[in-house]
Design a protein around this motif. Structure first.
Motif: not given
Length: 75
Positions: A40-46
């Motif tokens: 989820l964190a990677a998706a939000v950062l992306a």
């Protein structure tokens, strides 16, 4: 400013999920919730980076977090 919030939230979720993943591996159990939080964190950062790619780099991340904290404190 919305993308600043996305970058900051993604970074915080990612930072908090790393110790949870390590604790899961140390206890010899599957860290599924921690891995889900990391994804989820990677998706939000992306998402934050895709919305405004020219504005952000890895070196700019501390400045983004400070801007968000300053904006929250001065609101």
């Amino acid at each position: 400013m919305t993308t600043d919030y996305l970058i900051t939230i993604g970074a915080l979720i990612g930072l908090f999920s790393i110790p949870a993943m390590l604790a899961g591996y140390a206890d010899e159990r599957r860290p599924t919730k921690a891995m889900a939080a990391f994804i989820l964190a990677a998706a939000v950062l992306a998402t934050g980076w895709i919305l405004d790619p020219a504005r952000y780099s890895v070196a700019e991340l501390p400045n983004v977090v400070v801007r968000v904290i300053a904006h929250i404190l001065h609101s």
